[in-house]
Design an enzyme around this catalytic site. Structure first.
Site, PDB file in Angstrom:
ATOM      1  N   ALA A  72      41.855  33.835  28.757  1.00 47.31           N
ATOM      2  CA  ALA A  72      42.966  34.385  27.983  1.00 47.31           C
ATOM      3  C   ALA A  72      42.648  35.781  27.458  1.00 47.31           C
ATOM      4  CB  ALA A  72      43.319  33.425  26.856  1.00 47.31           C
ATOM      5  N   THR A  99      46.393  33.992  30.930  1.00 48.46           N
ATOM      6  CA  THR A  99      46.125  35.382  30.593  1.00 48.46           C
ATOM      7  C   THR A  99      46.416  35.536  29.111  1.00 48.46           C
ATOM      8  OG1 THR A  99      46.585  37.701  31.201  1.00 48.46           O
ATOM      9  CG2 THR A  99      48.478  36.197  31.105  1.00 48.46           C
ATOM     10  N   VAL A 147      39.339  38.059  33.075  1.00 52.02           N
ATOM     11  CA  VAL A 147      39.450  37.982  31.624  1.00 52.02           C
ATOM     12  C   VAL A 147      40.724  38.693  31.220  1.00 52.02           C
ATOM     13  CG1 VAL A 147      38.442  38.645  29.419  1.00 52.02           C
ATOM     14  CG2 VAL A 147      36.958  37.879  31.277  1.00 52.02           C
ATOM     15  N   CYS A 148      41.502  38.057  30.357  1.00 52.06           N
ATOM     16  CA  CYS A 148      42.686  38.681  29.782  1.00 52.06           C
ATOM     17  C   CYS A 148      43.632  39.138  30.895  1.00 52.06           C
ATOM     18  CB  CYS A 148      42.245  39.824  28.861  1.00 52.06           C
ATOM     19  SG  CYS A 148      43.497  40.411  27.717  1.00 52.06           S
ATOM     20  N   THR A 149      44.063  40.381  30.846  1.00 51.44           N
ATOM     21  CA  THR A 149      45.035  40.889  31.813  1.00 51.44           C
ATOM     22  C   THR A 149      44.418  41.202  33.163  1.00 51.44           C
ATOM     23  OG1 THR A 149      44.721  43.039  30.751  1.00 51.44           O
ATOM     24  CG2 THR A 149      46.668  41.779  30.115  1.00 51.44           C
TER      25      THR A 149
END
Length: 346
Positions: A161, A128, A108-110
């Site tokens: 993202a 990301t 998830v994300c970074t």
């Protein structure tokens, strides 16, 4: 399989929302009959508590180093501590090891930075948070980074993202495992949209962002986003800017990553999204106010950008709708460029 072992990897200054969106959604699925049920675990280095970026502390349930498979899903959270986590050989090494023992791997994300450091994204398409996409791409040239979608699935690896996209990807996993009916039930109980499609754009022209670095491009962008119903052909824009079409196209490619035509199409589509969510204007009126010749032209552009037709978008996104007189729904002032990081010019 009596349970699906779902492991979320956390570390110091990980994002609490990244973790909670996954764990709470899976537990909600259990409450509504997920079968096999989800065995949800937060794994941390040495099993120690981790202090999230928000300042709250979470107790690790298992030591990352002692965890063994087989696992159903291994998911790495993101957060402001992702660079330290991606540089930590212990974390990266055990994520790489556990990935070999997992049916699905996700971030998830970074958290994508940790998967990339483990070599798990090499040769794959991944996403990301848009703000960190260029950094991820620069550091890991073997990864095909695409900052546009909410989440991307490439083989058994899924990358999501920013932040709340953890909810979207977890609902997608629940649907994959248990069918759409359970996923819809969980979404309703979480009081969230049923599911945004993975290819829906994660950025908006109304999202804060740096303006184009060229004054001429900025003037044209301001004109486009402020007057979506005007003649915005490349010929008209170039004439208004006092340059040739070729020169304007070159400047747009350099400063926005898009041709003027693609930029205009996205700007109009996002302006339409704003009207659909904030007014009760008929579809034809929305199309006209945003520079689309017909409602069908709007529909095609909307599906291309958001992955869903405008009627469905209005159904899920609209809140309190003003009257359709037309004067009560001005376009919001532009706060950033249309071009999302990672966009590819036509």
């Amino acid at each position: 399989m009596t349970q699906r072992r779902m492991v979320v990897v956390g570390y110091h200054t990980a994002e609490l929302v990244d973790i909670a969106c996954v764990t709470s959604t899976l537990i909600m699925a259990n409450a509504h009959g997920a079968s096999p049920c989800y065995d949800v675990c937060l794994a941390t280095p040495s099993g120690l508590p981790v202090t999230c970026g928000s300042g709250l502390t979470l107790q690790g349930q298992q030591a990352l180093e002692r965890l063994t498979g087989p696992l159903d899903t291994l998911l790495v959270s993101g957060g402001i501590g992702h660079e330290e986590a991606a540089a930590n050989r212990v974390i990266v090494g055990h994520v790489r090891r556990l990935a070999r023992e997992s049916r699905r791997v996700a971030s998830v994300c970074t958290g994508a930075a940790v998967l990339a450091a483990a070599g798990l994204l090499d040769g794959r398409r991944a996403t990301t948070h848009w703000q960190f996409a260029h950094t991820l791409a620069a550091r890991h040239p073997k990864v095909a980074v695409d900052a546009r979608p909410i989440f991307i699935r490439d083989g058994n690896v899924t990358t999501a993202a920013g932040v709340t996209s953890a909810l979207d990807v977890t609902l997608a996993f629940i649907e994959e495992d248990n069918g759409p009916a359970l996923a819809r039930q969980v979404a309703r109980n979480l009081v969230t949209y049923l599911q945004r499609p993975g290819n829906q754009a994660q950025m908006s022209m109304f999202t804060e962002g740096p303006p184009p670095g060229d004054d001429l491009v900025k003037r044209v962008v301001d004109h486009v986003t402020g007057h979506p119903d005007a003649d915005l052909s490349t010929t008209a824009l170039a004439a208004g800017a006092g340059v040739s079409e070729r020169h304007l196209t070159r400047l747009f490619l350099k400063h926005t990553g898009q041709t003027p035509g693609r930029f205009v199409r996205r700007a109009r589509t996002e302006a339409a999204a704003h009207l659909l969510a904030s007014t009760s204007l008929p579809m034809a009126a929305v199309a006209a106010r945003c520079g689309f010749g017909t409602a069908e032209a709007l529909r095609q552009a909307f599906v291309d950008l958001y992955g869903i037709p405008p009627s469905r978008y209005r159904l899920t996104q609209a809140t309190a709708l003003p009257s359709s007189s037309g004067d009560d729904a001005p376009f919001p002032a532009r706060r950033g460029p249309v071009a999302e990081p990672g966009s590819v010019a036509d």
